[in-house]
Structures are given as structure tokens and as C-alpha cells.
Motif scaffolding. Sequence first.
Motif, PDB file in Angstrom:
ATOM      1  N   GLY A  16       1.944  -0.260  43.533  1.00 46.52           N
ATOM      2  CA  GLY A  16       3.057   0.276  42.741  1.00 46.52           C
ATOM      3  C   GLY A  16       3.202   1.782  42.889  1.00 46.52           C
ATOM      4  N   ILE A  17       2.173   2.439  43.411  1.00 46.20           N
ATOM      5  CA  ILE A  17       2.219   3.889  43.622  1.00 46.20           C
ATOM      6  C   ILE A  17       3.300   4.278  44.638  1.00 46.20           C
ATOM      7  N   TYR A  18       3.737   3.332  45.462  1.00 42.10           N
ATOM      8  CA  TYR A  18       4.787   3.670  46.450  1.00 42.10           C
ATOM      9  C   TYR A  18       6.009   4.289  45.761  1.00 42.10           C
ATOM     10  N   ALA A  51      -0.380   3.697  50.676  1.00 38.18           N
ATOM     11  CA  ALA A  51      -1.471   4.003  49.727  1.00 38.18           C
ATOM     12  C   ALA A  51      -1.660   2.831  48.769  1.00 38.18           C
ATOM     13  N   ASP A  52      -2.918   2.520  48.459  1.00 37.86           N
ATOM     14  CA  ASP A  52      -3.127   1.390  47.544  1.00 37.86           C
ATOM     15  C   ASP A  52      -3.421   1.816  46.111  1.00 37.86           C
ATOM     16  N   GLY A  53      -3.249   3.114  45.814  1.00 44.21           N
ATOM     17  CA  GLY A  53      -3.259   3.591  44.433  1.00 44.21           C
ATOM     18  C   GLY A  53      -4.557   3.351  43.676  1.00 44.21           C
ATOM     19  N   CYS A  70      -6.417  15.801  52.902  1.00 47.35           N
ATOM     20  CA  CYS A  70      -7.081  15.019  51.857  1.00 47.35           C
ATOM     21  C   CYS A  70      -6.453  15.391  50.516  1.00 47.35           C
ATOM     22  N   ASP A  71      -5.670  14.481  49.953  1.00 42.62           N
ATOM     23  CA  ASP A  71      -4.958  14.785  48.698  1.00 42.62           C
ATOM     24  C   ASP A  71      -4.447  13.472  48.106  1.00 42.62           C
ATOM     25  N   ASP A  72      -3.993  13.558  46.871  1.00 45.26           N
ATOM     26  CA  ASP A  72      -3.232  12.473  46.244  1.00 45.26           C
ATOM     27  C   ASP A  72      -1.810  12.565  46.809  1.00 45.26           C
ATOM     28  N   ALA A  73      -1.318  11.458  47.368  1.00 46.98           N
ATOM     29  CA  ALA A  73      -0.020  11.500  48.042  1.00 46.98           C
ATOM     30  C   ALA A  73       1.124  11.860  47.092  1.00 46.98           C
ATOM     31  N   VAL A  74       1.024  11.492  45.820  1.00 46.83           N
ATOM     32  CA  VAL A  74       2.082  11.854  44.863  1.00 46.83           C
ATOM     33  C   VAL A  74       2.094  13.369  44.693  1.00 46.83           C
ATOM     34  N   PRO A 101     -12.698   0.957  61.510  1.00 51.49           N
ATOM     35  CA  PRO A 101     -13.594  -0.059  60.930  1.00 51.49           C
ATOM     36  C   PRO A 101     -12.870  -1.368  60.649  1.00 51.49           C
ATOM     37  N   TRP A 102     -11.609  -1.260  60.238  1.00 48.88           N
ATOM     38  CA  TRP A 102     -10.743  -2.431  60.062  1.00 48.88           C
ATOM     39  C   TRP A 102      -9.313  -1.942  59.973  1.00 48.88           C
ATOM     40  N   THR A 103      -8.391  -2.815  60.236  1.00 51.45           N
ATOM     41  CA  THR A 103      -6.983  -2.491  60.014  1.00 51.45           C
ATOM     42  C   THR A 103      -6.180  -3.769  59.876  1.00 51.45           C
ATOM     43  N   VAL A 105      -3.583   6.806  54.551  1.00 48.02           N
ATOM     44  CA  VAL A 105      -3.726   6.512  55.991  1.00 48.02           C
ATOM     45  C   VAL A 105      -5.091   5.953  56.371  1.00 48.02           C
ATOM     46  N   PHE A 106      -6.019   5.867  55.420  1.00 50.37           N
ATOM     47  CA  PHE A 106      -7.354   5.305  55.703  1.00 50.37           C
ATOM     48  C   PHE A 106      -7.936   6.008  56.944  1.00 50.37           C
ATOM     49  N   CYS A 107      -8.261   5.288  58.020  1.00 49.75           N
ATOM     50  CA  CYS A 107      -8.906   5.910  59.189  1.00 49.75           C
ATOM     51  C   CYS A 107      -7.899   6.551  60.143  1.00 49.75           C
ATOM     52  N   ALA A 127       7.761   0.891  54.246  1.00 50.71           N
ATOM     53  CA  ALA A 127       6.759   0.510  53.246  1.00 50.71           C
ATOM     54  C   ALA A 127       5.998  -0.715  53.731  1.00 50.71           C
ATOM     55  N   HIS A 128       4.709  -0.529  54.002  1.00 49.69           N
ATOM     56  CA  HIS A 128       3.871  -1.638  54.477  1.00 49.69           C
ATOM     57  C   HIS A 128       3.561  -2.580  53.310  1.00 49.69           C
ATOM     58  N   ASN A 129       3.247  -3.831  53.612  1.00 47.55           N
ATOM     59  CA  ASN A 129       2.871  -4.847  52.608  1.00 47.55           C
ATOM     60  C   ASN A 129       4.054  -5.298  51.740  1.00 47.55           C
ATOM     61  N   ILE A 180      -6.648  10.054  50.184  1.00 45.85           N
ATOM     62  CA  ILE A 180      -7.284  10.596  48.985  1.00 45.85           C
ATOM     63  C   ILE A 180      -8.816  10.577  49.062  1.00 45.85           C
ATOM     64  N   VAL A 181      -9.392   9.717  49.889  1.00 47.60           N
ATOM     65  CA  VAL A 181     -10.861   9.622  49.976  1.00 47.60           C
ATOM     66  C   VAL A 181     -11.352  10.603  51.047  1.00 47.60           C
ATOM     67  N   PRO A 182     -12.172  11.600  50.639  1.00 48.78           N
ATOM     68  CA  PRO A 182     -12.549  12.650  51.599  1.00 48.78           C
ATOM     69  C   PRO A 182     -13.182  12.126  52.889  1.00 48.78           C
TER      70      PRO A 182
END
Length: 247
Positions: free
Chosen positions: A185-187, A176-178, A155-159, A71-73, A100-102, A206-208, A130-132
Motif C-alpha cells: 500500500g506504500i505505493y 517497495a514492500d513498506g 539508502c532512504d525511505d522512498a516516501v 540472492p533472489w528475484t 530496489v532490494f539488490c 507498479a510491480h505486483n 531502505i535497508v542499508p
Amino acid sequence: MARTFQTDDSGTYRMDYANPHAALEPIEKETAVVDEALAVLRDEGILPHTDYDHARFLAHREAVREAFEIPWTAITPRMQRLLYAVNAITRPAGMIAAGVFCGNTFISNAGAAVGPGACYEAEDLVGIEIVPAEAERAERNVRRIDPTGLARIVCDDAVHFAEAYERPIHLLYLDADGDAERGKGIYFDILRAAWDRMPPGAVVCAHNSVNCAARLRHYLDFVRDPAHVRASVNVIFDIEGLEVSVK
Ligand SMILES: C[S@@+](CC[C@H](N)C(=O)[O-])C[C@H]1O[C@@H](n2cnc3c(N)ncnc32)[C@H](O)[C@@H]1O
């Protein structure tokens, strides 16, 4: 030692996020810029060399273009090539990608070991989302390129996932954007959760590293401190950036 690799056009090389496959420059220019970045990573001791199979990379890119619903990247063509090359060169048996989004970022890493761009045999390649609904889409996308299931989405919380994962992590990709409080900061939380399963020589991307540098302050302080991390380079060839570090 922390170092920066920056191109003159890093502030203007930008993409339309909704049009992920559009060429932004001649392929020779893209290849040359990524080669320059790889050479800096080699010189800093993060990569053993800079050689990767360009034809396989293009086969990977074409398979993603045909098979993935994106949808976007924000992953620019330069970044897609760099991520593929770092994986093709370091050949991580175990790779985790967080947020990882999509699935586009995940497959930019895992595509060096599965699908038409495969150039080595990996053991476990996991993308965490994290989003199913996004995890389901990412899994659908990845399965079209890798019917074997070697590359998989969880599908999980990466931490939480990184804390519980029991195998060695040779390459960790962070995107992940936390939540509202931590944001990117979640990185640092994910890195700390994974740290003791990362052997010496493990690579973290680490992206961004540019457009979210303020939220990544604690993370960047850690990976740029030689007391913790052997070498780290901020690769700035687009408006997002990628901090590449080696333990
Ligand atoms: C902004 S997207 C990354 C997109 C990527 N940079 C691209 O351009 O394709 C970040 C993803 O991280 C996911 N995320 C946020 N917090 C997470 C967490 N704790 N664990 C796993 N994924 C998470 C979000 O749901 C989102 O899909």
C-alpha cells in the motif's frame, strides 16, 4: 481508460526466485509476448511506439548475469525485457525506482541508459532502498555495470526521498514492500509524494499488480481513474504483473 493485457499462460509462467537467469521459454516466445504487451501500451497512448534495440537488451541481460549478485528475484525474463523496453522507448531523463532490494529491478529500468544496453542519455537515475545492507549491495552491483555513477542507489525511505527530490520525475518504478501496516500500500504514498514533480506524459510502473492487488487497492483505484491518470494498463504475463500508467 484502464485496460488489461493478459496472456493465457500468466498463471503458469513462473520462475524459481533463487535462479534468476534460467530461461523459461524460447527467446522468440518471450520477445513475442513482450511485443504484444508493448503494442497494447502503444495503442493506449502510454508509449509512442514499440521499437527497441533487441541486441542491446541482450547485452544488458548478459552484463547483469555476469556482474550482479542476486540472492533472489521475482523479476521474470519477460518482466526484465518489458522494463528495459519501456525505458528504452520513453527515454526518461529522470527515473526513480522505489524499493530496489539488490538492484535487479533498478537496473532493468536504468540499463536502457547505462552499461552495454545503453541507448539514450539520461540525467539522473536513482534507486531507493531502505535497508542499508541491501542498498550497499545494490550500489556495488550497479557500479559494476555503470562506473560513471549516473545510475545510483540511495539508502532512504522512498516516501521521504520522493517528497524531497527537486527534479522532474519522468518514470517512477514502484516495488517497495513498506512496513507491516501498509505493505505494498506504500505505493500510493510514494506516488502522491512524487506527483507534483511528474510532468504530463510521465510513466509509472507498479510491480505486483496481480499478486498484491488487494494491498494495492487504493493505488490501483487512483491510476485507473481517468480524472487523475490519462491511461493505465495491467500487464499480466506472469504471476506478479505490472500496472503501467501515464500521467
Ligand atoms: C520485495 S523487494 C523488491 C524485490 C523485487 N520485486 C525483485 O523481485 O527483485 C522490496 C524492497 O523494498 C524495500 N523497502 C521497503 N520499504 C521501503 C521504503 N519505505 N523505502 C524504500 N525501500 C523500501 C525492502 O527493503 C525490499 O528490499
